[in-house]
Write a protein that holds these residues in place. Structure first.
Motif, mmCIF file in Angstrom:
data_model
loop_
_atom_site.group_PDB
_atom_site.id
_atom_site.type_symbol
_atom_site.label_atom_id
_atom_site.label_comp_id
_atom_site.label_asym_id
_atom_site.label_seq_id
_atom_site.Cartn_x
_atom_site.Cartn_y
_atom_site.Cartn_z
ATOM 1 N N HIS A 80 41.589 52.477 12.311
ATOM 2 C CA HIS A 80 41.177 53.859 12.031
ATOM 3 C C HIS A 80 40.038 54.282 12.958
ATOM 4 C CE1 HIS A 80 42.719 53.662 7.579
ATOM 5 N NE2 HIS A 80 43.515 53.037 8.426
ATOM 6 N N SER A 86 40.455 57.625 7.741
ATOM 7 C CA SER A 86 40.519 56.849 6.503
ATOM 8 C C SER A 86 40.684 57.752 5.291
ATOM 9 C CB SER A 86 39.255 55.987 6.364
ATOM 10 O OG SER A 86 39.163 55.035 7.409
ATOM 11 N N ALA A 90 43.916 57.835 2.848
ATOM 12 C CA ALA A 90 43.808 57.627 1.403
ATOM 13 C C ALA A 90 44.489 58.757 0.639
ATOM 14 C CB ALA A 90 42.338 57.520 1.007
ATOM 15 N N ALA A 100 39.208 52.780 1.805
ATOM 16 C CA ALA A 100 38.738 53.903 2.618
ATOM 17 C C ALA A 100 37.215 53.958 2.640
ATOM 18 C CB ALA A 100 39.309 55.211 2.074
ATOM 19 N N SER A 256 45.302 55.417 -4.480
ATOM 20 C CA SER A 256 45.221 56.346 -3.354
ATOM 21 C C SER A 256 45.578 57.741 -3.827
ATOM 22 C CB SER A 256 46.176 55.905 -2.240
ATOM 23 O OG SER A 256 47.528 55.993 -2.686
#
Length: 365
Positions: A80, A86, A90, A100, A256
């Motif tokens: 990332h 990130s 997520a 994240a 997530s």
């Protein structure tokens, strides 16, 4: 080293993932912002060939740094190197919020380390740089080419484009370009810099902006908020819209999306499948090996039902090794044995001489 001696089944640990994110971000800041230290004045003030060359050099420096780090650490953490990525991952269901958060902290620390190393390098060189001078920092108004609203829009829109490209090229359904994802992402970042360098110096990455702001004087620190807020909003909107419009390639990772309080395991990893050698041999970059047809790192461990083997797309789940292995085709049932041909009747069977004294003829042989 022979292939038999190479262990490709051991997944990276959480510490290794965090280290990869920190180191990759540090390299991105050092190389990208390092080129800006040399060319910043020409890029912002010169409209001639020198300014064009400066913009091109800075943009390619950032893009090539991302390509190099993505190919290097993509298999470990997903590569990332950017909190906005990130956050978008997520919200898009590719990584848990726990991961994240850890990734973002590692990226900020890596950015600060890269900025410190760059500052020490600039001090020891003939760049004429001193603490408090711009160190590839971002700005607007008197310190950029656009005012506040323009800077917000540029950073928001370009970050949205950048994160959308990342989510699209790393989609589990997009295996045809998986190996080319780092190149696509790096060139996209370079093109973004070509657009935004004269306006804001180009951030689209809060860790990159934080990494050099604290060495660039009070003005850079005062304006830093915009280069944190706008990229995070752009990445968040991309993370929400991509699955909403195009759907999920696989089931979202637990913890997530909008499920901020659910799950949160660090096992699943948003891995961009950049080092896959073949579709049938894709390696999970989380804690388990990926299921065929599923993006690496997003593995929902199957639950056996009534002792039946779990087979999908020619692969079978092996509970002992916790991996997918090529399914063993059941052996074809043996063909029934052909019945034996009946024996020819024996013409002598059951014959006995008659009781009478008359001469009899024996049956023919």
């Amino acid at each position: 080293m022979s292939e038999e001696a190479v262990d490709t089944s051991t997944p990276p640990t959480l510490v290794q993932k965090i280290a990869a994110e920190a180191l990759g971000t540090a390299v991105l800041v050092f190389i990208g912002c390092g080129s800006a230290v040399i060319f910043t004045n020409a890029a912002r003030d010169d409209t001639g060939l020198a300014g064009l060359f400066a913009i091109t050099s800075i943009g390619l420096s950032f893009g090539i740094a991302v390509i190099a780090m993505a190919y290097t650490f993509g298999r470990v953490s997903g590569g990332h190197f950017n909190p906005a990525v990130s956050v978008g991952a997520a919200l898009g269901g590719r990584i848990s919020w726990k991961d994240a958060g850890l990734y973002s902290v590692a990226q900020i620390v890596g950015g600060l380390v890269g900025g410190l190393l760059l500052a020490l390098t600039a001090l020891s060189s003939d760049f004429g740089w001193e603490f408090g001078d711009p160190l590839g920092s971002n700005g607007f108004g008197d310190h950029g080419g656009v005012e506040l609203l323009g800077a917000l829009l540029i950073e928001f829109i370009l970050t949205f484009i950048f994160v959308t490209v990342i989510l699209g090229t790393t989609d589990a359904r997009n295996r045809a370009v998986a190996a080319m994802a780092p190149l696509t992402i790096g060139l996209t970042l370079a093109a973004i810099h070509f657009v935004a360098i004269p306006a804001t110096g180009t951030s689209v990455n809060p860790a990159r902006s934080i990494g050099v702001a604290f060495f660039s004087g009070s003005d850079a620190i005062v304006q830093l908020w915009l280069f944190i807020v706008a990229p995070l909003l752009g990445g968040a909107v991309a993370g929400l819209l991509y699955p909403l419009v195009f759907g999920h390639g696989t089931d979202p990772v637990p913890g997530s999306g909008l499920n901020f309080g659910a799950g949160g395991s660090s096992d699943p990893a948003f891995t961009q499948q950049w080092n896959q050698q073949a579709y049938g041999q894709q390696q999970a970059y989380g804690q388990h090996q990926a299921q065929p047809g599923q993006q690496a790192g997003q593995v929902a461990q199957p639950v056996p039902q009534q002792g039946q083997p779990i087979i999908q797309d020619g692969w079978q789940w092996d509970p002992a090794s916790q991996q997918w292995i090529p399914a063993q085709q059941p052996a074809a049932p043996a063909a029934p044995a052909a019945p034996a041909a009946p024996a020819a009747p024996d013409p002598q069977a059951g014959w006995a001489p008659p009781a009478s004294d008359q001469t009899q003829v024996r049956p023919p042989q």
